[in-house]
Design a protein around this motif. Structure first.
Motif, PDB file in Angstrom:
ATOM      1  N   GLN A 137       0.829  -1.203   0.000  1.00 20.57           N
ATOM      2  CA  GLN A 137       0.000   0.000   0.000  1.00 20.57           C
ATOM      3  C   GLN A 137       0.866   1.257   0.000  1.00 20.57           C
ATOM      4  O   GLN A 137       0.598   2.216  -0.739  1.00 20.57           O
ATOM      5  CB  GLN A 137      -0.916   0.008   1.223  1.00 20.57           C
ATOM      6  N   ILE A 138       1.927   1.263   0.830  1.00 17.29           N
ATOM      7  CA  ILE A 138       2.795   2.440   0.911  1.00 17.29           C
ATOM      8  C   ILE A 138       3.531   2.650  -0.410  1.00 17.29           C
ATOM      9  O   ILE A 138       3.626   3.776  -0.910  1.00 17.29           O
ATOM     10  CB  ILE A 138       3.801   2.283   2.074  1.00 17.29           C
ATOM     11  N   GLU A 139       4.038   1.576  -0.979  1.00 13.74           N
ATOM     12  CA  GLU A 139       4.742   1.717  -2.258  1.00 13.74           C
ATOM     13  C   GLU A 139       3.788   2.201  -3.343  1.00 13.74           C
ATOM     14  O   GLU A 139       4.174   2.972  -4.234  1.00 13.74           O
ATOM     15  CB  GLU A 139       5.375   0.390  -2.644  1.00 13.74           C
ATOM     16  N   GLY A 140       2.538   1.781  -3.246  1.00 13.32           N
ATOM     17  CA  GLY A 140       1.538   2.272  -4.176  1.00 13.32           C
ATOM     18  C   GLY A 140       1.313   3.764  -4.016  1.00 13.32           C
ATOM     19  O   GLY A 140       1.126   4.499  -5.002  1.00 13.32           O
ATOM     20  N   LYS A 141       1.322   4.239  -2.776  1.00 17.32           N
ATOM     21  CA  LYS A 141       1.163   5.669  -2.513  1.00 17.32           C
ATOM     22  C   LYS A 141       2.326   6.466  -3.102  1.00 17.32           C
ATOM     23  O   LYS A 141       2.140   7.559  -3.638  1.00 17.32           O
ATOM     24  CB  LYS A 141       1.051   5.923  -1.009  1.00 17.32           C
ATOM     25  N   LEU A 142       3.533   5.911  -2.994  1.00 19.35           N
ATOM     26  CA  LEU A 142       4.684   6.600  -3.578  1.00 19.35           C
ATOM     27  C   LEU A 142       4.553   6.689  -5.098  1.00 19.35           C
ATOM     28  O   LEU A 142       4.855   7.734  -5.696  1.00 19.35           O
ATOM     29  CB  LEU A 142       5.977   5.870  -3.200  1.00 19.35           C
ATOM     30  N   ALA A 143       4.092   5.612  -5.729  1.00 22.80           N
ATOM     31  CA  ALA A 143       3.894   5.638  -7.180  1.00 22.80           C
ATOM     32  C   ALA A 143       2.778   6.615  -7.545  1.00 22.80           C
ATOM     33  O   ALA A 143       2.883   7.365  -8.535  1.00 22.80           O
ATOM     34  CB  ALA A 143       3.572   4.242  -7.677  1.00 22.80           C
ATOM     35  N   GLU A 144       1.711   6.608  -6.758  1.00 26.85           N
ATOM     36  CA  GLU A 144       0.595   7.523  -7.009  1.00 26.85           C
ATOM     37  C   GLU A 144       1.069   8.979  -6.868  1.00 26.85           C
ATOM     38  O   GLU A 144       0.708   9.848  -7.673  1.00 26.85           O
ATOM     39  CB  GLU A 144      -0.532   7.239  -6.019  1.00 26.85           C
ATOM     40  N   HIS A 145       1.857   9.227  -5.824  1.00 27.16           N
ATOM     41  CA  HIS A 145       2.387  10.588  -5.621  1.00 27.16           C
ATOM     42  C   HIS A 145       3.210  11.026  -6.823  1.00 27.16           C
ATOM     43  O   HIS A 145       3.041  12.141  -7.337  1.00 27.16           O
ATOM     44  CB  HIS A 145       3.256  10.638  -4.354  1.00 27.16           C
ATOM     45  N   ARG A 146       4.097  10.160  -7.268  1.00 23.37           N
ATOM     46  CA  ARG A 146       4.981  10.534  -8.369  1.00 23.37           C
ATOM     47  C   ARG A 146       4.173  10.897  -9.614  1.00 23.37           C
ATOM     48  O   ARG A 146       4.443  11.913 -10.273  1.00 23.37           O
ATOM     49  CB  ARG A 146       5.944   9.382  -8.675  1.00 23.37           C
ATOM     50  N   ALA A 147       3.182  10.089  -9.915  1.00 24.22           N
ATOM     51  CA  ALA A 147       2.362  10.372 -11.104  1.00 24.22           C
ATOM     52  C   ALA A 147       1.555  11.653 -10.917  1.00 24.22           C
ATOM     53  O   ALA A 147       1.413  12.459 -11.849  1.00 24.22           O
ATOM     54  CB  ALA A 147       1.437   9.185 -11.368  1.00 24.22           C
ATOM     55  N   TYR A 148       1.023  11.850  -9.722  1.00 22.76           N
ATOM     56  CA  TYR A 148       0.146  12.998  -9.473  1.00 22.76           C
ATOM     57  C   TYR A 148       0.901  14.319  -9.620  1.00 22.76           C
ATOM     58  O   TYR A 148       0.440  15.258 -10.290  1.00 22.76           O
ATOM     59  CB  TYR A 148      -0.460  12.895  -8.071  1.00 22.76           C
ATOM     60  N   VAL A 149       2.082  14.432  -8.983  1.00 25.53           N
ATOM     61  CA  VAL A 149       2.779  15.727  -9.012  1.00 25.53           C
ATOM     62  C   VAL A 149       3.254  16.046 -10.422  1.00 25.53           C
ATOM     63  O   VAL A 149       3.327  17.224 -10.803  1.00 25.53           O
ATOM     64  CB  VAL A 149       3.968  15.779  -8.015  1.00 25.53           C
ATOM     65  N   ARG A 150       3.555  15.027 -11.205  1.00 24.86           N
ATOM     66  CA  ARG A 150       4.006  15.290 -12.569  1.00 24.86           C
ATOM     67  C   ARG A 150       2.846  15.583 -13.513  1.00 24.86           C
ATOM     68  O   ARG A 150       3.049  16.168 -14.570  1.00 24.86           O
ATOM     69  CB  ARG A 150       4.847  14.110 -13.069  1.00 24.86           C
ATOM     70  N   GLU A 151       1.663  15.211 -13.093  1.00 27.48           N
ATOM     71  CA  GLU A 151       0.476  15.526 -13.890  1.00 27.48           C
ATOM     72  C   GLU A 151      -0.100  16.892 -13.515  1.00 27.48           C
ATOM     73  O   GLU A 151      -0.439  17.704 -14.384  1.00 27.48           O
ATOM     74  CB  GLU A 151      -0.578  14.436 -13.680  1.00 27.48           C
ATOM     75  N   TYR A 152      -0.182  17.166 -12.216  1.00 26.46           N
ATOM     76  CA  TYR A 152      -0.921  18.349 -11.758  1.00 26.46           C
ATOM     77  C   TYR A 152      -0.027  19.469 -11.196  1.00 26.46           C
ATOM     78  O   TYR A 152      -0.500  20.579 -10.990  1.00 26.46           O
ATOM     79  CB  TYR A 152      -1.943  17.944 -10.693  1.00 26.46           C
ATOM     80  N   GLY A 153       1.242  19.166 -10.928  1.00 22.97           N
ATOM     81  CA  GLY A 153       2.138  20.209 -10.458  1.00 22.97           C
ATOM     82  C   GLY A 153       1.943  20.617  -9.016  1.00 22.97           C
ATOM     83  O   GLY A 153       2.449  21.661  -8.597  1.00 22.97           O
ATOM     84  N   GLU A 154       1.228  19.835  -8.246  1.00 21.32           N
ATOM     85  CA  GLU A 154       1.069  20.094  -6.812  1.00 21.32           C
ATOM     86  C   GLU A 154       0.938  18.754  -6.105  1.00 21.32           C
ATOM     87  O   GLU A 154       0.742  17.719  -6.730  1.00 21.32           O
ATOM     88  CB  GLU A 154      -0.155  20.970  -6.546  1.00 21.32           C
TER      89      GLU A 154
END
Length: 793
Positions: A757-774
């Motif tokens: 779950q935590i590693e999934g959150k890290l992957a989700e974070h990486r994709a999110y900040v590069r998509e939305y810039g925040e």
């Protein structure tokens, strides 16, 4: 004012005496008055010191003595050429100050012998103008800071004139070149004056100097452009030079008095005052040997250090040395007992007017404690940890504003910073004062005033140097700076730390107020400015200094920052570094809790832990710094929900030096106290503001050091989001939680889904900040939940 020929001749004899004593310090260990032929055993086996600049410094000293006697002026002599140590020691011995402080170095033949032998000798004194030298505030071990120290000394000292000798080698440094602009911040109504004396002898160690080769016309244009009135004294013949120097100094001091009288009478000059400065051209190694071994010495770089290099082992060199020293005619300068003759001592000012005895050079004698308001009056009302958000440095700014207000009449506190007071959220101070500004003020300018107490210039060197000079002459201050760029003054801090350490060993030097830093706009909140602004390494540099001198504070919230600020402003002979963010963030402790926590330096946050303080934990989560504290608590919250039975102890560290052994640092915890916090065998996941190895270095002798796993800045940075900065360096809640799980073997059977779950959150974070810039909403909106709350992981 004019001067009679008898006085002029006595001044020349004084100068010869100072030169004789200077040469003797470099060369001799016996036979100080040359009452025997000079033999090899009279000469030191190791010849160390610098002759080249010294005769010019001695020349200036005797002429300033005349000004003091005739005008009653308080003069502080700042010797930029630190290599001129023998000259400053010689003059303070001639005036009697040296023997008053060091009675064993009496003002007679035996005292002269000791004076000579101790110089650059094991167990003796350094070759530079060090803290051991009476009348000094400036060592000059590293060149570039004389002028900015001089201006720092003059601010708020209206009766003081600082005569600052700038060597032409030093004048090539960046800090010195910038320091000429300090005249734009000097207010003749409330400040003293600085008389720069640019001493051009033409050469550095082995090369010509830039300014030394410039024409008078070029120099006049240069310094007129800086806003000075340059006055020239030049030549190589002593008596004409004495005569010219007398007239030039009279003109300079008349002009200083005129500027100050007009300002203090309330007259508004149409332009910023054009202060005088002197350009003194004299030969390098003046009055020394013309040649040695057929090579040019006087007036050339060979005069820089020891012009006669083998006076112990070479008969010819020793003959040159003896002829040189006898050329000063010591029998005319010292009586049968070896005391300076009455015509020489008659030129010495009296008492504290002597430059070696001025209290301005022993600032602790003048220091008055700050009037400090009760910091609790500015504290935030924190009832529930994490429920309130605030900008810590903005809260601190209100306290600093009241410090300004409370010390308005005594004028002994200033705030320095490179154009960042408002940026660093300290702008509440502008309710009490303004920025000092002596240039033209436009109608649309804000917070500029002739008598402002905030000093801003986009040069960390100038801010540091001003503050050092201000502190060394008995006042107090604070330097606020972006964390990454405080490194610009590393060398200056190094010099100041050594000055403090040495001063502590001298009973006659009174303690001065501490050098206090606020480092903000720090590495974890420089996501917008990028990699160039991301460097927390100043703490590592400061930690290298002597333990009794340095302190490193990482307050986790505003109330802790208030306590630490109040504490640092009350200390002396310290270098205090406070690192605190300026962004809005959760507040953790009430005023009472903050006070107890900061007094202890570190402690268990039981309200954040999952077990009682007295219980043996499975895991210790340690943190030092505001962002590491947030990420640690977020990691604890995540682990608490994933493993409700896990016993986690949270330890927050405010005073980083508590981690060292108590035998190493006065703030260090005893072994028992350290073990009570961090255990003797449980894993410790430590989130630190800076580079991880510093925590390892501070704790390497501790019982549980092998179980310390430190997360911090790993030199990974870019322009990105705040949370992504933490992720890139493994300081984020997810990496902290993964680090904890990996070191708890008993969780292995049930940790898989949580890790995934935590590693999934890290992957989700990486994709999110590069998509939305925040950062993701759950990161931006994260709140601390008291025990028993619902999970947000």
């Amino acid at each position: 004012m004019g001067i009679d020929s008898a006085t002029l001749e006595a001044m020349d004899r004084y100068w010869r005496a100072a030169n004789y004593l200077s040469v003797g310090q470099i060369y001799l260990m016996e036979n100080p008055l040359l009452r025997q032929p000079l033999r090899a055993e009279h000469v030191k086996p190791r010849l160390l010191g610098h002759w080249g600049t010294t005769p010019g410094l001695n020349f200036i000293y005797v002429h300033l003595n005349r000004i003091i006697r005739e005008r009653g002026t308080d003069i502080l002599y700042v010797c930029g050429p630190g290599h001129g140590g023998p000259g400053m020691v010689a003059n303070t011995w001639l005036e009697g100050t040296y023997s008053e402080i060091y009675p064993q170095v009496s003002r007679d033949a035996e005292g002269m012998r000791r004076l000579f032998k101790q110089f650059s000798f094991p167990g003796g004194i350094p070759s530079h103008v060090a803290p051991q030298t009476p009348g000094s505030i400036h060592e000059g071990g590293e060149l570039g800071y004389a002028l900015v120290h001089a201006y720092g000394a003059a601010f708020d000292n209206p009766d003081l004139v600082v005569a600052c000798v700038v060597g032409d080698g030093e004048a090539e440094t960046g800090p010195l070149a910038t320091a000429w602009h300090s005249n734009k911040f000097l207010n003749p109504r409330v400040d003293g004056a600085v008389l720069p004396i640019l001493h051009l002898n033409g050469y550095k160690i082995a090369n010509p100097t830039i300014l030394g080769r410039m024409s008078d016309e070029e120099l006049r244009s240069l310094f007129a452009g800086y806003g000075y009135e340059p006055l020239f004294v030049e030549g190589d013949q002593p008596m004409p030079m004495h005569q010219v120097m007398v007239g030039t100094l009279d003109r300079a001091f008349d002009r200083i008095a005129q500027i100050q009288r007009a300002a203090r009478a309330g007259a508004d000059e149409p332009e910023r005052p054009r202060w005088p400065m002197i350009v003194l051209r004299s030969p390098k190694g003046w009055t020394g040997p013309k040649e040695v071994d057929g090579l040019k010495v006087e007036g050339f770089w060979r005069a820089h250090q020891v012009p006669v290099s083998n006076a112990r082992g070479d008969d010819g060199h020793r003959a040159i040395l003896e002829e040189w020293m006898r050329s000063y005619r010591p029998d005319e300068l010292f009586d049968d007992r070896g005391e300076p003759t009455p015509d020489i001592t008659s030129l010495v000012p009296s008492g504290q007017k002597r430059m070696g005895a001025t209290p301005y050079a022993n600032g602790g004698l003048l220091k008055r404690d700050l009037v400090l308001p009760d910091w609790r009056g500015f504290a935030l009302d924190v009832h529930v940890p994490g429920a309130l958000d605030a900008e810590a440095t903005r809260v601190m700014g209100a306290l600093v504003r009241e410090v300004m207000q409370a010390n308005r009449e005594t004028r002994n506190f200033r705030l320095m910073g490179p154009d960042e007071t408002a940026s660093n959220r300290l702008d509440a101070v502008f309710e009490a004062t303004d920025r000092v500004w002596m240039e033209e003020i436009e109608p649309y300018d804000v917070h500029l005033a002739r008598e402002g107490r905030v000093m801003e210039v986009l040069s960390e060197h100038m801010c540091q140097g001003w503050l050092e000079g201000y502190l060394l002459t008995g006042r107090h201050g604070l330097f606020s700076c972006y964390e990454a760029f405080i490194h610009i003054v590393d060398s200056m801090v190094n010099q100041h730390a050594k000055w403090l350490q040495t001063s502590e060993e001298l009973s006659w030097r009174a303690p001065i107020a501490s050098l206090n830093y606020l480092l903000t706009s720090h590495v974890w909140r420089q996501d917008h400015n990028g990699f160039s602004h991301q460097d927390p390494g100043f703490a590592d540099f400061v930690a290298n200094k002597k333990a009794d001198t340095v302190r490193l504070y990482f307050p986790p919230d505003a109330n802790c920052l208030l306590w630490v600020t109040d504490h640092c402003l009350r200390t002396w002979n310290r270098i205090n570094v406070i690192t605190a963010g300026k962004q809005k963030q959760p507040q953790w402790l009430s005023a009472a809790e903050a006070e107890q926590h900061c007094r202890e330096g570190a402690g268990v946050w039981e309200w954040a832990s999952t077990c009682a303080a007295a219980d043996e934990p499975d895991l210790v989560m340690g943190c030092a710094g505001d962002v590491p504290t947030i990420e640690t608590l977020a990691a604890v919250q995540l682990l608490r929900h994933a493993f409700p039975d896990l016993k986690i102890r949270v330890v927050n560290v405010v005073d980083l030096m508590t981690l060292q052994a108590h035998t190493t640092h006065p703030h260090g915890f005893t072994e028992a106290a350290f073990d009570a916090l961090f255990t003797t065998g449980k894993p410790v996941i430590f989130a630190y503001h800076g580079y991880p190895y510093l925590i390892h270095r501070l704790t390497y002798k501790r019982n549980n050091h092998d179980n310390f796993h430190v997360h911090g800045f790993q030199e990974e940075g870019t322009t990105t989001t705040p949370f992504d900065m933490a992720v890139m360096n493994g300081l984020d809640r997810y990496h902290l939680a993964l680090g904890a799980i990996a070191r708890l073997p008993h969780l292995a059977g049930r940790a898989g889904p949580v890790v995934a779950q935590i590693e999934g959150k890290l992957a989700e974070h990486r994709a999110y900040v590069r998509e939305y810039g925040e950062d993701m909403p759950e990161i931006r909106n994260w709140r601390w939940e008291p025990k028993g709350g619902a999970s947000q992981a």
